[in-house]
Design a protein around this motif. Structure first.
Motif, PDB file in Angstrom:
ATOM      1  N   PHE A  72      11.198   9.989  14.008  1.00 13.41           N
ATOM      2  CA  PHE A  72      10.915   8.583  13.753  1.00 13.41           C
ATOM      3  C   PHE A  72       9.728   8.458  12.805  1.00 13.41           C
ATOM      4  CE2 PHE A  72      12.985   8.801  17.822  1.00 13.41           C
ATOM      5  CZ  PHE A  72      13.791   7.682  17.874  1.00 13.41           C
ATOM      6  N   HIS A  73       9.772   7.440  11.965  1.00 14.20           N
ATOM      7  CA  HIS A  73       8.642   7.058  11.123  1.00 14.20           C
ATOM      8  C   HIS A  73       7.968   5.876  11.814  1.00 14.20           C
ATOM      9  CE1 HIS A  73       9.758   9.321   7.479  1.00 14.20           C
ATOM     10  NE2 HIS A  73      10.969   9.215   8.003  1.00 14.20           N
ATOM     11  N   ALA A  74       6.660   5.759  11.635  1.00 13.00           N
ATOM     12  CA  ALA A  74       5.934   4.636  12.219  1.00 13.00           C
ATOM     13  C   ALA A  74       4.740   4.289  11.341  1.00 13.00           C
ATOM     14  CB  ALA A  74       5.458   4.990  13.622  1.00 13.00           C
ATOM     15  N   ALA A  75       4.311   3.047  11.445  1.00 11.98           N
ATOM     16  CA  ALA A  75       3.092   2.595  10.765  1.00 11.98           C
ATOM     17  C   ALA A  75       2.015   2.412  11.832  1.00 11.98           C
ATOM     18  CB  ALA A  75       3.343   1.284  10.037  1.00 11.98           C
ATOM     19  N   LEU A  76       0.866   3.033  11.604  1.00  9.90           N
ATOM     20  CA  LEU A  76      -0.272   2.886  12.505  1.00  9.90           C
ATOM     21  C   LEU A  76      -1.164   1.791  11.934  1.00  9.90           C
ATOM     22  CD1 LEU A  76      -1.149   6.657  12.998  1.00  9.90           C
ATOM     23  CD2 LEU A  76       0.452   5.258  14.302  1.00  9.90           C
ATOM     24  N   LEU A  77      -1.372   0.730  12.697  1.00  7.16           N
ATOM     25  CA  LEU A  77      -2.182  -0.392  12.252  1.00  7.16           C
ATOM     26  C   LEU A  77      -3.589  -0.234  12.818  1.00  7.16           C
ATOM     27  CD1 LEU A  77      -2.175  -3.069  10.689  1.00  7.16           C
ATOM     28  CD2 LEU A  77      -1.518  -4.199  12.830  1.00  7.16           C
ATOM     29  N   VAL A  78      -4.577  -0.221  11.925  1.00  4.27           N
ATOM     30  CA  VAL A  78      -5.970   0.019  12.297  1.00  4.27           C
ATOM     31  C   VAL A  78      -6.802  -1.172  11.835  1.00  4.27           C
ATOM     32  CG1 VAL A  78      -7.969   1.516  11.890  1.00  4.27           C
ATOM     33  CG2 VAL A  78      -5.677   2.522  12.148  1.00  4.27           C
ATOM     34  N   ARG A  79      -7.623  -1.697  12.736  1.00  5.65           N
ATOM     35  CA  ARG A  79      -8.502  -2.810  12.379  1.00  5.65           C
ATOM     36  C   ARG A  79      -9.902  -2.284  12.083  1.00  5.65           C
ATOM     37  NH1 ARG A  79     -11.726  -4.266  16.631  1.00  5.65           N
ATOM     38  NH2 ARG A  79     -11.123  -3.431  18.659  1.00  5.65           N
ATOM     39  N   HIS A  80     -10.569  -2.889  11.089  1.00  2.35           N
ATOM     40  CA  HIS A  80     -11.929  -2.497  10.708  1.00  2.35           C
ATOM     41  C   HIS A  80     -12.864  -3.555  11.287  1.00  2.35           C
ATOM     42  CE1 HIS A  80     -14.559  -0.655   7.294  1.00  2.35           C
ATOM     43  NE2 HIS A  80     -15.132  -0.594   8.477  1.00  2.35           N
ATOM     44  N   ASP A  81     -13.518  -3.203  12.371  1.00  2.01           N
ATOM     45  CA  ASP A  81     -14.316  -4.115  13.180  1.00  2.01           C
ATOM     46  C   ASP A  81     -15.641  -4.472  12.524  1.00  2.01           C
ATOM     47  OD1 ASP A  81     -16.108  -4.978  15.501  1.00  2.01           O
ATOM     48  OD2 ASP A  81     -14.224  -4.625  16.564  1.00  2.01           O
ATOM     49  N   GLN A  82     -16.244  -5.544  12.997  1.00  3.92           N
ATOM     50  CA  GLN A  82     -17.556  -5.954  12.492  1.00  3.92           C
ATOM     51  C   GLN A  82     -18.636  -4.925  12.804  1.00  3.92           C
ATOM     52  OE1 GLN A  82     -18.855  -9.675  14.122  1.00  3.92           O
ATOM     53  NE2 GLN A  82     -19.262  -8.849  16.161  1.00  3.92           N
ATOM     54  N   ASP A  83     -18.389  -4.025  13.794  1.00  5.23           N
ATOM     55  CA  ASP A  83     -19.374  -2.972  14.088  1.00  5.23           C
ATOM     56  C   ASP A  83     -19.283  -1.810  13.085  1.00  5.23           C
ATOM     57  OD1 ASP A  83     -17.162  -1.454  14.861  1.00  5.23           O
ATOM     58  OD2 ASP A  83     -17.696  -1.396  16.990  1.00  5.23           O
ATOM     59  N   GLY A  84     -18.346  -1.927  12.122  1.00  6.42           N
ATOM     60  CA  GLY A  84     -18.192  -0.899  11.094  1.00  6.42           C
ATOM     61  C   GLY A  84     -17.206   0.187  11.447  1.00  6.42           C
ATOM     62  N   ASN A  85     -16.762   0.243  12.703  1.00  9.43           N
ATOM     63  CA  ASN A  85     -15.808   1.264  13.133  1.00  9.43           C
ATOM     64  C   ASN A  85     -14.379   0.790  12.923  1.00  9.43           C
ATOM     65  OD1 ASN A  85     -17.795   3.065  14.034  1.00  9.43           O
ATOM     66  ND2 ASN A  85     -17.909   2.048  16.021  1.00  9.43           N
ATOM     67  N   LYS A  86     -13.487   1.756  12.855  1.00 11.74           N
ATOM     68  CA  LYS A  86     -12.058   1.470  12.759  1.00 11.74           C
ATOM     69  C   LYS A  86     -11.424   1.775  14.113  1.00 11.74           C
ATOM     70  CE  LYS A  86     -11.757   2.273   7.823  1.00 11.74           C
ATOM     71  NZ  LYS A  86     -11.222   3.114   6.760  1.00 11.74           N
ATOM     72  N   TYR A  87     -10.523   0.874  14.537  1.00 14.32           N
ATOM     73  CA  TYR A  87      -9.884   0.979  15.848  1.00 14.32           C
ATOM     74  C   TYR A  87      -8.370   0.899  15.693  1.00 14.32           C
ATOM     75  CZ  TYR A  87     -14.506   0.033  17.770  1.00 14.32           C
ATOM     76  OH  TYR A  87     -15.844   0.097  18.086  1.00 14.32           O
ATOM     77  N   LEU A  88      -7.657   1.792  16.376  1.00 10.44           N
ATOM     78  CA  LEU A  88      -6.203   1.703  16.390  1.00 10.44           C
ATOM     79  C   LEU A  88      -5.824   0.418  17.108  1.00 10.44           C
ATOM     80  CD1 LEU A  88      -3.476   2.991  15.722  1.00 10.44           C
ATOM     81  CD2 LEU A  88      -3.587   4.162  17.933  1.00 10.44           C
ATOM     82  N   TYR A  89      -4.960  -0.357  16.472  1.00  7.37           N
ATOM     83  CA  TYR A  89      -4.580  -1.658  17.008  1.00  7.37           C
ATOM     84  C   TYR A  89      -3.163  -1.669  17.553  1.00  7.37           C
ATOM     85  CZ  TYR A  89      -4.336  -6.761  17.305  1.00  7.37           C
ATOM     86  OH  TYR A  89      -4.206  -8.053  17.749  1.00  7.37           O
ATOM     87  N   ASP A  90      -2.238  -1.025  16.838  1.00  6.09           N
ATOM     88  CA  ASP A  90      -0.849  -1.004  17.285  1.00  6.09           C
ATOM     89  C   ASP A  90      -0.074   0.030  16.474  1.00  6.09           C
ATOM     90  OD1 ASP A  90       1.392  -1.697  18.761  1.00  6.09           O
ATOM     91  OD2 ASP A  90       1.581  -3.721  17.951  1.00  6.09           O
ATOM     92  N   VAL A  91       1.109   0.352  16.948  1.00  9.73           N
ATOM     93  CA  VAL A  91       2.062   1.193  16.228  1.00  9.73           C
ATOM     94  C   VAL A  91       3.282   0.318  15.982  1.00  9.73           C
ATOM     95  CG1 VAL A  91       3.505   3.252  16.317  1.00  9.73           C
ATOM     96  CG2 VAL A  91       1.188   3.307  17.260  1.00  9.73           C
ATOM     97  N   MET A  92       3.680   0.212  14.711  1.00  7.60           N
ATOM     98  CA  MET A  92       4.729  -0.723  14.332  1.00  7.60           C
ATOM     99  C   MET A  92       5.724  -0.056  13.373  1.00  7.60           C
ATOM    100  SD  MET A  92       2.212  -3.947  13.680  1.00  7.60           S
ATOM    101  CE  MET A  92       3.507  -5.138  13.532  1.00  7.60           C
ATOM    102  N   LYS A  93       6.720  -0.829  12.996  1.00 11.85           N
ATOM    103  CA  LYS A  93       7.721  -0.415  12.006  1.00 11.85           C
ATOM    104  C   LYS A  93       8.330   0.940  12.363  1.00 11.85           C
ATOM    105  CE  LYS A  93       5.467  -2.982   8.319  1.00 11.85           C
ATOM    106  NZ  LYS A  93       4.824  -2.913   7.007  1.00 11.85           N
ATOM    107  N   ILE A  94       8.674   1.112  13.620  1.00  9.85           N
ATOM    108  CA  ILE A  94       9.275   2.363  14.080  1.00  9.85           C
ATOM    109  C   ILE A  94      10.724   2.393  13.614  1.00  9.85           C
ATOM    110  CG2 ILE A  94       9.983   3.666  16.121  1.00  9.85           C
ATOM    111  CD1 ILE A  94       7.428   2.505  17.464  1.00  9.85           C
ATOM    112  N   LYS A  95      11.064   3.476  12.947  1.00  8.02           N
ATOM    113  CA  LYS A  95      12.418   3.606  12.399  1.00  8.02           C
ATOM    114  C   LYS A  95      12.866   5.045  12.520  1.00  8.02           C
ATOM    115  CE  LYS A  95      14.940   2.590   8.139  1.00  8.02           C
ATOM    116  NZ  LYS A  95      16.138   2.076   8.604  1.00  8.02           N
ATOM    117  N   LYS A  96      14.064   5.220  13.052  1.00 10.01           N
ATOM    118  CA  LYS A  96      14.623   6.557  13.198  1.00 10.01           C
ATOM    119  C   LYS A  96      15.021   7.083  11.830  1.00 10.01           C
ATOM    120  CE  LYS A  96      18.375   9.012  15.449  1.00 10.01           C
ATOM    121  NZ  LYS A  96      19.599   8.840  16.236  1.00 10.01           N
ATOM    122  N   GLU A  97      14.638   8.337  11.572  1.00 10.52           N
ATOM    123  CA  GLU A  97      15.006   8.981  10.319  1.00 10.52           C
ATOM    124  C   GLU A  97      16.503   9.284  10.351  1.00 10.52           C
ATOM    125  OE1 GLU A  97      13.791  13.185   8.821  1.00 10.52           O
ATOM    126  OE2 GLU A  97      12.143  11.807   8.364  1.00 10.52           O
TER     127      GLU A  97
END
Length: 179
Positions: free
Chosen positions: A142-167
């Motif tokens: 499967f392919h997936a997109a990892l969505l990461v948010r860039h917080d006001q504290d300067g760190n990046k946080y994993l937010y969700d896994v989306m666009k899952i598609k079977k190869e």
């Protein structure tokens, strides 16, 4: 937390996270509360994306967002089960992530937790398909997109896994993980 996960590189240099167990099973639906409880084990940790030498943290918002997002609610069948079981390989999926894309924050509700915008990365994972006798017959990729948010504290946080598609290419018939 007992996990059976390997990262394999194919001849083309593409890395795939192989998840050897189906932890979240169900004939009809996934118990997303179980997935959410499992993901709480990761909260407070971080993983490094190798290609960008970038740390991505797992914050307390990930379990709920992952299990109950709008995207998760629309998933059915194999893609829902794929997302649920991908939770087991999140550390490795982050490590092999590639193709970074940036997007500015567009929703006012995220002004604080995504003040510096969003990043999306591509990743791949494989789940086993079992024979009737319980042996692994093959792996579906499967392919997936990892969505990461860039917080006001300067760190990046994993937010969700989306666009899952079977190869659609030929699935891995057998891989020797004992080498």
């Amino acid at each position: 937390m007992n996990r059976k996960v390997d990262v394999i590189e194919d001849p083309d240099g593409k890395k795939t996270v192989f998840i050897h167990d189906i932890k979240f099973k169900g004939k009809r639906t996934v118990n997303w509360d179980d997935v959410e409880a499992y993901l709480r084990n990761y909260v407070g940790t971080y993983f490094r994306i190798e290609d960008y030498n970038e740390a991505v943290y797992i914050g307390p918002d990930l379990p709920d967002e992952y299990a109950h997002s709008e995207y998760t609610r629309i998933l059915k069948g194999a893609n829902a089960k794929a997302k649920a079981n991908a939770a087991q390989g999140l550390p490795e999926m982050l490590e092999i992530a590639s193709n970074e894309r940036y997007e500015e924050n567009r929703k006012e509700k995220h002004n604080k937790n995504a003040k510096f915008g969003w990043y999306s990365y591509d990743s791949r994972f494989a789940l086993p398909v079992f024979k009737d006798n319980g042996e692994i017959e093959r792996y579906n990729v499967f392919h997936a997109a990892l969505l990461v948010r860039h917080d006001q504290d300067g760190n990046k946080y994993l937010y969700d896994v989306m666009k899952i598609k079977k190869e659609t290419s030929i699935p891995f018939q057998s891989v020797d993980f004992t080498q």
